[in-house]
Write an enzyme that holds these catalytic residues in place. Structure first.
Site, PDB file in Angstrom:
ATOM      1  N   ASP A 170       0.640  -1.148  -0.062  1.00 36.04           N
ATOM      2  CA  ASP A 170       0.012   0.037  -0.025  1.00 36.04           C
ATOM      3  C   ASP A 170       0.847   1.057  -0.088  1.00 36.04           C
ATOM      4  OD1 ASP A 170      -2.503   1.119   0.104  1.00 36.04           O
ATOM      5  OD2 ASP A 170      -2.495   1.533   2.322  1.00 36.04           O
ATOM      6  N   HIS A 171       0.277   2.259  -0.746  1.00 38.08           N
ATOM      7  CA  HIS A 171       0.951   3.546  -0.793  1.00 38.08           C
ATOM      8  C   HIS A 171       2.535   3.569  -0.949  1.00 38.08           C
ATOM      9  CE1 HIS A 171      -2.266   6.352   0.121  1.00 38.08           C
ATOM     10  NE2 HIS A 171      -2.820   5.303   0.851  1.00 38.08           N
ATOM     11  N   HIS A 194      -6.966  10.356   5.723  1.00 38.69           N
ATOM     12  CA  HIS A 194      -5.960   9.427   6.486  1.00 38.69           C
ATOM     13  C   HIS A 194      -5.835   9.660   8.105  1.00 38.69           C
ATOM     14  CE1 HIS A 194      -4.733   8.513   2.247  1.00 38.69           C
ATOM     15  NE2 HIS A 194      -4.746   7.144   2.751  1.00 38.69           N
ATOM     16  N   GLY A 236      -8.663   6.374   3.766  1.00 40.87           N
ATOM     17  CA  GLY A 236      -9.217   7.041   5.049  1.00 40.87           C
ATOM     18  C   GLY A 236     -10.291   6.711   5.496  1.00 40.87           C
ATOM     19  N   ASN A 253     -10.138   0.650   2.546  1.00 37.51           N
ATOM     20  CA  ASN A 253      -8.965   0.673   3.281  1.00 37.51           C
ATOM     21  C   ASN A 253      -9.241   1.053   4.717  1.00 37.51           C
ATOM     22  OD1 ASN A 253      -7.922   0.186   0.632  1.00 37.51           O
ATOM     23  ND2 ASN A 253      -6.242   1.500   0.785  1.00 37.51           N
TER      24      ASN A 253
END
Length: 285
Positions: free
Chosen positions: A84-85, A183, A212, A233
């Site tokens: 992720d990210h 987030h 978020g 998420n």
């Protein structure tokens, strides 16, 4: 059972107008809690390891990835691994060999054209490795300790026509959209733009992802799933549950020193949160 593939789980959820829950994990207790909670809900789940979590683990992906894959292999429900990210190319290129079937490549902080060019290059490479690629357009704020974007700030929302072009030209498999969440929220007060979500759902031919989500109330989450969100998420909600349970245990046992005692409580609280949130996203009929 063998590791599931994120793309398959998301496609199945999208077809049923539900959403697959994707939980960010930091410790082995997170991993075990997510799987236990998903088993209690008899639901598939995605374990997500973020670039920030890798940094916390001294920059090493494999210890947590291998632990997650081993736990997933023993699970009674389908479990997929998602990286992720990701911004670092070196980390991205470890994904497939580490057991991940999907990656969220994060260039949302860049201007549109740079985001598109970087994401296109990553998607082209990733597809040769069998990786399912998620990107973000419109920046969901609150990452890396930064404050959330103002709701009216440039780039704080995903523009439908821009999103349509981005998806077509980047080749991504899913798009994280900015519709009002942020987030790292510790209060569940986010109000989503459901009108914008409707425009995005009708205008795009890939699954939509909500980041978020810990700060989004249950009714708003359920409405978002009904409006087209297929992957949700969640990270901070688990940390709130874990930390709260540990604080309570230590307050009740001020002389305790065995971490197994308080980690058991933290893991149990996270598992309960997982089961409850899956019930919101994919309620059984």
């Amino acid at each position: 059972m063998p590791l599931a593939r994120t793309g398959d789980l998301v496609a199945e959820a999208a077809a049923k107008r539900t959403a697959v829950a994707a939980f960010n994990v930091i410790t082995l207790e997170h991993v075990e809690a997510v799987i236990a909670g998903a088993e209690a809900a008899t639901s598939p789940v995605v374990l997500q390891v973020s670039e920030n979590a890798v940094k916390f683990r001294h920059g090493r992906l494999l210890p947590l990835a291998r632990a997650a894959a081993t736990a997933a292999g023993a699970a009674a429900v389908p479990v997929a691994l998602h990286l992720d990210h990701v911004k670092q190319d070196a980390l991205l290129r470890q994904a497939a060999d580490a057991g991940f079937s999907s990656v969220m490549y994060d260039a949302a902080h860049l201007p549109y054209r740079q985001n598109l060019a970087a994401t296109r290059a990553v998607a082209d490479w990733a597809h040769t490795q069998g990786l399912w690629i998620e990107a973000e357009l419109g920046e969901v704020g609150g990452k890396g300790g930064r404050p959330p974007l103002d709701a009216h700030a440039p780039g704080a929302r995903t523009h439908p026509e821009e999103a349509r072009r981005f998806v077509a030209e980047s080749g991504v498999d899913a798009l994280a959209v900015a519709i009002g969440s942020s987030h790292a929220m510790t209060t569940r007060t986010a109000a989503l733009d459901h009108h914008l979500l409707g425009l995005l759902d009708r205008g795009l031919n890939v699954p939509l992802v909500l980041h978020g989500s810990s700060g989004v109330p249950d009714d708003e989450l359920a409405a978002a799933v009904g409006g087209g969100i297929a992957k949700v998420n969640i990270g901070t909600a688990l940390n709130i549950a874990m930390t709260g349970a540990i604080r309570t245990h230590l307050a009740d046992h001020p002389d305790g020193v065995d971490p197994r005692a308080y980690l058991t409580e933290g893991r149990r609280a996270m598992a309960d949160a997982v089961t409850r949130l899956i019930g919101v996203l994919a309620p059984t009929v």
